[in-house]
Write an enzyme that holds these catalytic residues in place. Structure first.
Site, PDB file in Angstrom:
ATOM      1  CB  ALA A   1      90.503  -9.703 -36.713  1.00 51.16           C
TER       2      ALA A   1
ATOM      3  CB  ALA B   1      85.774  -3.525 -39.280  1.00 57.41           C
TER       4      ALA B   1
ATOM      5  CD  GLN C   1      91.993  -0.506 -35.395  1.00 58.42           C
ATOM      6  OE1 GLN C   1      92.064  -1.141 -34.337  1.00 58.42           O
ATOM      7  NE2 GLN C   1      93.067  -0.111 -36.035  1.00 58.42           N
ATOM      8  CB  SER C   2      87.994  -6.988 -36.509  1.00 57.50           C
ATOM      9  OG  SER C   2      87.560  -8.158 -35.867  1.00 57.50           O
ATOM     10  CG  ASN C   3      87.783  -5.179 -30.478  1.00 62.04           C
ATOM     11  OD1 ASN C   3      88.846  -4.598 -30.253  1.00 62.04           O
ATOM     12  ND2 ASN C   3      86.627  -4.530 -30.545  1.00 62.04           N
TER      13      ASN C   3
END
Ligand SMILES: Cc1ncc(COP(=O)(O)O)c(C=O)c1O
Length: 336
Positions: free
Chosen positions: A86, A80, A82-84
């Site tokens: 990523a 997403a 706000q992916s951690n």
């Protein structure tokens, strides 16, 4: 199986040490007292050390080694906005001199904040796509084709690094926790953690089964109340872990306790209970949780305590899986 045997099998896998391990196992005495028991502990996987840390860092150690062994010069992953995962993958790629393409599901926001700001500072090639999670793999494969045509060697990391290679990081985490508990003469009854794409839970449950512990692992699914599909995915990842580590006993659906009751309206939608849980833990223990994962998981733990799910002298370990950069994105909902 003995811990040493399981550790030996993990140690045979390619791994690049990235995370600062072991992470601390700390008591939360003020929170336990306020809630009237059980004894609450917290495994600080938010302190894994690189680019704001979190659970993905444990997975990254095995993912990066696999990518490098396969000759990759660029990683492709998804998540997403706000992916951690990523953000952590971007940091690990940079640390190892690799490039990174992020296929992020959602619209490009006007302001870059939280994890997205960090992805950008890390110089990731960010591509926003409007699609759901199921369509992400073909989208990444398309990017991989493009990169191959340009002469690169891409490596696709599945969302959340929730595939056997990544999830092994949480078999390792369970070994670490069991050893810390032994040292502290602590009998752990429960582990509670946030479950999203299933790799963390698959790793914990696989280790639990292999070691035949009495610990019950409670995964709090933060995306939806319905959780059958994720349960099946966790079993599938665990079976892949069993093949990687040559484990005899296969995990089945009965081993997976996944609770969807605290997901609220879905992924990334803050619940008032999670906001309260974040403030409570901050103000009793000085520990910051996150709004998307650990806040909801802690709200679930608090509710189970209130329902009398645990005995007063049970030892419950909450795994802080990280995610704190997203706090800043939710500032308007958190300050009320
Ligand atoms: C902070 C945080 N906690 C928990 C999870 C859930 O882990 P998993 O995807 O392995 O279920 C994630 C994954 O995205 C995360 O970023």
């Amino acid at each position: 199986m003995e811990s040493a045997d399981l550790q030996k099998r993990i140690d045979k896998l390619p791994r690049i040490k990235i995370a600062k391990l072991p992470t601390p196992l700390e008591e939360m005495p003020r929170l336990s007292k306020l809630l009237g028991g059980p004894k609450l502990w917290i495994k600080r996987d938010d302190l894994t050390g690189m680019a704001f840390g979190g659970n993905k860092e444990r997975k990254t150690e095995f993912v990066m080694a696999d990518a490098i062994q396969k000759g990759a010069d660029v990683l492709i992953t998804t998540g997403a906005v706000q992916s951690n995962h990523a953000r952590v993958t971007a940091a690990a790629a940079r640390k190892l001199g690799l490039n990174l393409v992020l296929v992020l599901r959602g619209k490009e926001p006007r302001e870059y904040n939280g994890n997205l700001l960090l992805d950008s500072l890390l110089g990731a090639d960010i591509r926003f796509v409007q699609m759901d999670a199921q369509q992400a793999l073909p989208a990444m494969e398309k990017v991989a084709e493009e990169l191959k045509n340009e002469g690169h060697k891409p490596y696709i990391v599945p969302g959340g690094a929730s595939y056997p290679t990544g999830a092994v990081g949480y078999v390792n985490a369970m070994l670490e926790l069991v050893s810390q508990a032994e040292e502290a003469k602590l009998n752990i009854n429960y582990i509670v953690h946030a479950s999203g794409s299933g790799g963390t839970q698959a790793g914990l449950v696989s280790a639990n089964k292999a070691l035949k512990t009495e610990i019950e692992v409670l995964g709090m699914f933060i995306k939806a109340r319905a959780n059958q599909l994720l349960t099946e995915k966790i079993v599938q990842i665990a079976n892949g872990i069993a093949r990687l580590l040559d484990l005899k006993e296969n995990v089945n659906q009965k081993d997976v306790v996944l609770i969807g009751d605290y997901a609220g309206e879905g992924y990334g939608v803050l619940t008032s209970e999670a906001a309260e849980a974040i403030k409570l833990v901050a103000q009793t223990e000085g520990i910051l949780l996150d709004p998307v994962y650990t806040g909801k998981a802690m709200a679930g733990l608090i509710d189970l305590i209130k329902q009398g799910h645990f005995k007063k002298d049970d030892n419950v370990v909450f795994v802080h899986t990280g995610g704190t950069p997203a706090l800043f994105v939710y500032k308007n909902q958190l300050i009320t």
